[in-house]
Scaffold this motif. Structure first.
Motif, PDB file in Angstrom:
ATOM      1  N   UNK A   1       0.842  -1.195   0.000  1.00  0.00           N
ATOM      2  CA  UNK A   1       0.000   0.000   0.000  1.00  0.00           C
ATOM      3  C   UNK A   1       0.875   1.242   0.000  1.00  0.00           C
ATOM      4  N   UNK A   2       0.256   2.422  -0.046  1.00  0.00           N
ATOM      5  CA  UNK A   2       0.993   3.686  -0.125  1.00  0.00           C
ATOM      6  C   UNK A   2       1.216   4.336   1.234  1.00  0.00           C
ATOM      7  N   UNK A   3       1.056   3.594   2.305  1.00  0.00           N
ATOM      8  CA  UNK A   3       1.147   4.171   3.648  1.00  0.00           C
ATOM      9  C   UNK A   3       2.529   4.776   3.903  1.00  0.00           C
ATOM     10  N   UNK A   4       2.554   5.989   4.456  1.00  0.00           N
ATOM     11  CA  UNK A   4       3.809   6.622   4.837  1.00  0.00           C
ATOM     12  C   UNK A   4       4.276   6.060   6.182  1.00  0.00           C
ATOM     13  N   UNK A   5       5.580   6.040   6.356  1.00  0.00           N
ATOM     14  CA  UNK A   5       6.143   5.466   7.580  1.00  0.00           C
ATOM     15  C   UNK A   5       5.641   6.197   8.827  1.00  0.00           C
ATOM     16  N   UNK A   6       5.528   7.525   8.741  1.00  0.00           N
ATOM     17  CA  UNK A   6       5.104   8.308   9.902  1.00  0.00           C
ATOM     18  C   UNK A   6       3.660   7.989  10.293  1.00  0.00           C
ATOM     19  N   UNK A   7       2.832   7.572   9.327  1.00  0.00           N
ATOM     20  CA  UNK A   7       1.428   7.272   9.604  1.00  0.00           C
ATOM     21  C   UNK A   7       1.218   5.858  10.120  1.00  0.00           C
ATOM     22  N   UNK A   8       2.261   5.024  10.081  1.00  0.00           N
ATOM     23  CA  UNK A   8       2.128   3.663  10.591  1.00  0.00           C
ATOM     24  C   UNK A   8       1.940   3.646  12.103  1.00  0.00           C
ATOM     25  N   UNK A   9       2.313   4.742  12.768  1.00  0.00           N
ATOM     26  CA  UNK A   9       2.152   4.818  14.224  1.00  0.00           C
ATOM     27  C   UNK A   9       0.691   4.867  14.625  1.00  0.00           C
ATOM     28  N   UNK A  10      -0.179   5.303  13.704  1.00  0.00           N
ATOM     29  CA  UNK A  10      -1.608   5.393  13.997  1.00  0.00           C
ATOM     30  C   UNK A  10      -2.336   4.201  13.388  1.00  0.00           C
ATOM     31  N   UNK A  11      -3.573   4.008  13.808  1.00  0.00           N
ATOM     32  CA  UNK A  11      -4.380   2.932  13.241  1.00  0.00           C
ATOM     33  C   UNK A  11      -4.893   3.341  11.864  1.00  0.00           C
ATOM     34  N   UNK A  12      -5.361   2.367  11.098  1.00  0.00           N
ATOM     35  CA  UNK A  12      -5.767   2.620   9.719  1.00  0.00           C
ATOM     36  C   UNK A  12      -6.874   3.666   9.618  1.00  0.00           C
ATOM     37  N   UNK A  13      -7.775   3.694  10.579  1.00  0.00           N
ATOM     38  CA  UNK A  13      -8.901   4.634  10.531  1.00  0.00           C
ATOM     39  C   UNK A  13      -8.448   6.083  10.585  1.00  0.00           C
ATOM     40  N   UNK A  14      -7.279   6.337  11.138  1.00  0.00           N
ATOM     41  CA  UNK A  14      -6.794   7.706  11.313  1.00  0.00           C
ATOM     42  C   UNK A  14      -5.777   8.135  10.255  1.00  0.00           C
ATOM     43  N   UNK A  15      -5.612   7.333   9.193  1.00  0.00           N
ATOM     44  CA  UNK A  15      -4.628   7.649   8.168  1.00  0.00           C
ATOM     45  C   UNK A  15      -5.273   8.366   6.981  1.00  0.00           C
ATOM     46  N   UNK A  16      -4.473   9.148   6.233  1.00  0.00           N
ATOM     47  CA  UNK A  16      -4.990   9.806   5.024  1.00  0.00           C
ATOM     48  C   UNK A  16      -5.473   8.781   4.010  1.00  0.00           C
ATOM     49  N   UNK A  17      -6.376   9.207   3.151  1.00  0.00           N
ATOM     50  CA  UNK A  17      -6.973   8.294   2.169  1.00  0.00           C
ATOM     51  C   UNK A  17      -5.924   7.712   1.234  1.00  0.00           C
ATOM     52  N   UNK A  18      -4.921   8.518   0.852  1.00  0.00           N
ATOM     53  CA  UNK A  18      -3.908   8.039  -0.082  1.00  0.00           C
ATOM     54  C   UNK A  18      -3.077   6.910   0.519  1.00  0.00           C
ATOM     55  N   UNK A  19      -2.910   6.910   1.843  1.00  0.00           N
ATOM     56  CA  UNK A  19      -2.147   5.846   2.513  1.00  0.00           C
ATOM     57  C   UNK A  19      -2.794   4.482   2.336  1.00  0.00           C
TER      58      UNK A  19
END
Length: 520
Positions: free
Chosen positions: A122-140
């Motif tokens: 997926x396109x998840x950024x490393x910094x956003x991995x600290x949060x759960x999927x529900x709290x990540x940007x749509x592009x992630x």
């Protein structure tokens, strides 16, 4: 080759443990024993990871760098496309790709696990991995596909191919080598174990070092001088910081070297002026990285000298930290010297046994009880914290690493346990600044259950165990045929002998050994 191999395995084809839909084979690469091997396995068998089902189709005695892999594997791209579009006995063909995470990211052109967007799925950024999927940007949340990888690589090359701009193109810096659908890339179970267990163990050691500091403040540590002990603890914190910086600089330097090699291979595909600008940019980045690495190494040496002067040894540990090593030795669990202290795959399986988990996480409690009873409550809390965390991960891997079919109820239970495990990781390690959510933890949290639900089997069935066992077999053959002159001739002999010894049909053609009585 596929049809011939399936025919040879006709007796075991169609196992109830096989992945859903169609006829399947596994393709994967791994480096070990001084050589890289690309191997093929038939997935529709009872034992797809067996050595006699692991056929090396490409071998070379070099590192698995992007340039070397491009030279060796590029020839198979057309064959893989044709195989994925073909059928066998009326069944659609499905190819799975296995291997460690570094091989997978190189195969799909990613800059690696240190990139801004390190996930292959997926396109998840490393910094956003600290949060759960529900709290990540749509592009992630968007999945990677062969089409998006091709599009991102085209954008990277159009923009000049500078590594500093890789994050603007989702860290895709090279073309795909083996065009297996990204949905069919199997999460590497063995390397998931290695990464996650090492991550938990290092956090445990940091907590034990903090207990050592508190023992020193009470005058009950290994040294009778609390001031000296405090200085040693601070020096070790600085050493850890320097080591992280050295690792990052080394990874960056390695990436620049790989990209220079890759550019050299494709020099004729770009205008000369563009190539010269890109090489100049890469050389400048390499020089900067080399200077940083040299500076950090000098700083590390200086800190180690200070530690040596204070403690008489460069490897200083307090009594709590030192209490774990005898337990590891007792259970024959080793840490690798040249790989950041990482563990060995089979040893992680041993370390996650319930009795061993308890022994490792509680070893320091006796030390604290003898030296400073007033810290006993905190010591027990540390033990309980890591015992619960490691036991939770052990429960997760017991399901996702199996080599058989899984039910929806089992997957629901696994999903619940993974959520519980990641909650503990975020609360007990990330929130206390003892570590961050790594790409391997992200793979476990976001992609393990969906992949197993789609396949209907445990990941152990399709993962990299077979390729790992291949190293040992070929190393044995290498020792036997080491006197054959010429690297190519020796490599060919080893590959041929492996095929003869692991193919049932070939073994029946070998002459029967005569007994002494028959010879007379």
């Amino acid at each position: 080759m596929y049809s011939t191999r399936v025919a040879a395995l006709r007796g075991t084809r169609g196992s109830s443990h096989s992945p859903r839909s169609g006829s399947s084979c596994k393709l994967g690469g791994d480096h070990g024993g001084g050589s890289f091997k690309l191997s093929l396995q038939i997935a529709n068998t009872n034992h797809p990871n067996a050595l006699n089902n692991t056929i090396p189709i490409c071998m070379f005695n070099e590192k698995d760098s992007p340039a070397n892999l491009h030279t060796a594997l590029g020839r198979y791209a057309t064959q893989i496309k044709e195989l994925q579009e073909s059928t066998w006995q009326g069944k659609s063909m499905r190819i799975f790709l296995f291997g460690d995470y570094e091989f997978q990211t190189v195969n799909y052109g990613l800059s690696g696990s240190a990139g801004v967007r390190p996930c292959l799925h997926c396109h998840c950024q490393k910094r956003d991995m600290a949060t759960t999927q529900d709290n990540r940007p749509a592009d992630d949340k968007q999945p990677r596909t062969l089409a998006t990888l091709e599009q991102d690589y085209a954008g990277f090359t159009t923009a000049g191919g500078q590594l500093s701009k890789a994050k603007q193109h989702r860290n895709v810096i090279r073309p795909v080598l083996l065009p297996v659908d990204v949905d069919n890339v199997i999460i590497p179970v063995l390397h998931l174990d290695l990464g996650i267990y090492t991550w938990m163990f290092e956090a445990l050691m940091k907590d034990l070092q903090e207990l050592d500091r508190k023992l020193a403040a009470q005058g009950t540590a290994a040294t009778t001088d609390p001031t000296t002990f405090e200085k040693l603890c601070k020096l070790h914190e600085e050493l850890r910081t320097e080591q992280v910086a050295i690792n990052n600089a080394t990874v960056q330097q390695h990436a620049i070297e790989q990209q220079l090699q890759f550019v050299a291979l494709h020099v004729q595909q770009r205008p000369e002026q563009d190539v010269l600008q890109l090489i100049a940019h890469l050389q400048q980045a390499y020089q900067s990285s080399a200077a940083t690495l040299q500076e950090r190494n000098l700083s590390k040496d200086r800190l180690q000298d200070e530690v040596s002067k204070l403690s008489g040894s460069k490897d200083f540990n307090g009594p709590c930290s030192a209490s774990v090593e005898p337990i590891l030795q007792q259970h024959k669990i080793e840490r690798q010297v040249y790989h950041g202290g990482a563990f060995i795959g089979n040893h992680v399986h041993r370390a996650l046994q319930p009795t061993v988990v308890t022994a490792i996480t509680h070893a320091h409690v006796t030390v604290v009880q003898e030296r400073c009873p007033q810290l006993l409550g905190e010591a027990r809390h540390v033990a309980q914290r890591y015992e619960a965390m490691m036991s939770s991960y052990a429960a997760c891997r017991k399901t996702f690493s199996i080599c058989q079919a899984v039910t929806n109820d089992e997957l629901d239970t696994l999903g619940t346990e993974i959520v519980r495990f990641l909650e503990m990781c975020r609360r007990e390690i990330v929130a206390r600044n003892l570590g961050h959510i790594t790409p391997k933890l992200h793979l476990l949290e976001e992609h393990t259950v969906p992949m197993m639900r789609k396949l209907g089997v445990g990941l152990g069935l399709l993962a990299e165990q077979g390729a790992e066992s291949l190293h040992s077999s070929l190393n044995t053959l290498n020792a036997i045929y080491k006197n054959i002159p010429g690297d190519l001739a020796r490599l060919k002999t080893v590959a041929d002998q492996h095929l003869l010894t692991t193919t049932k049909e070939a073994s029946t053609l070998q002459p029967r050994k005569r007994k002494a009585a028959e010879q007379s």
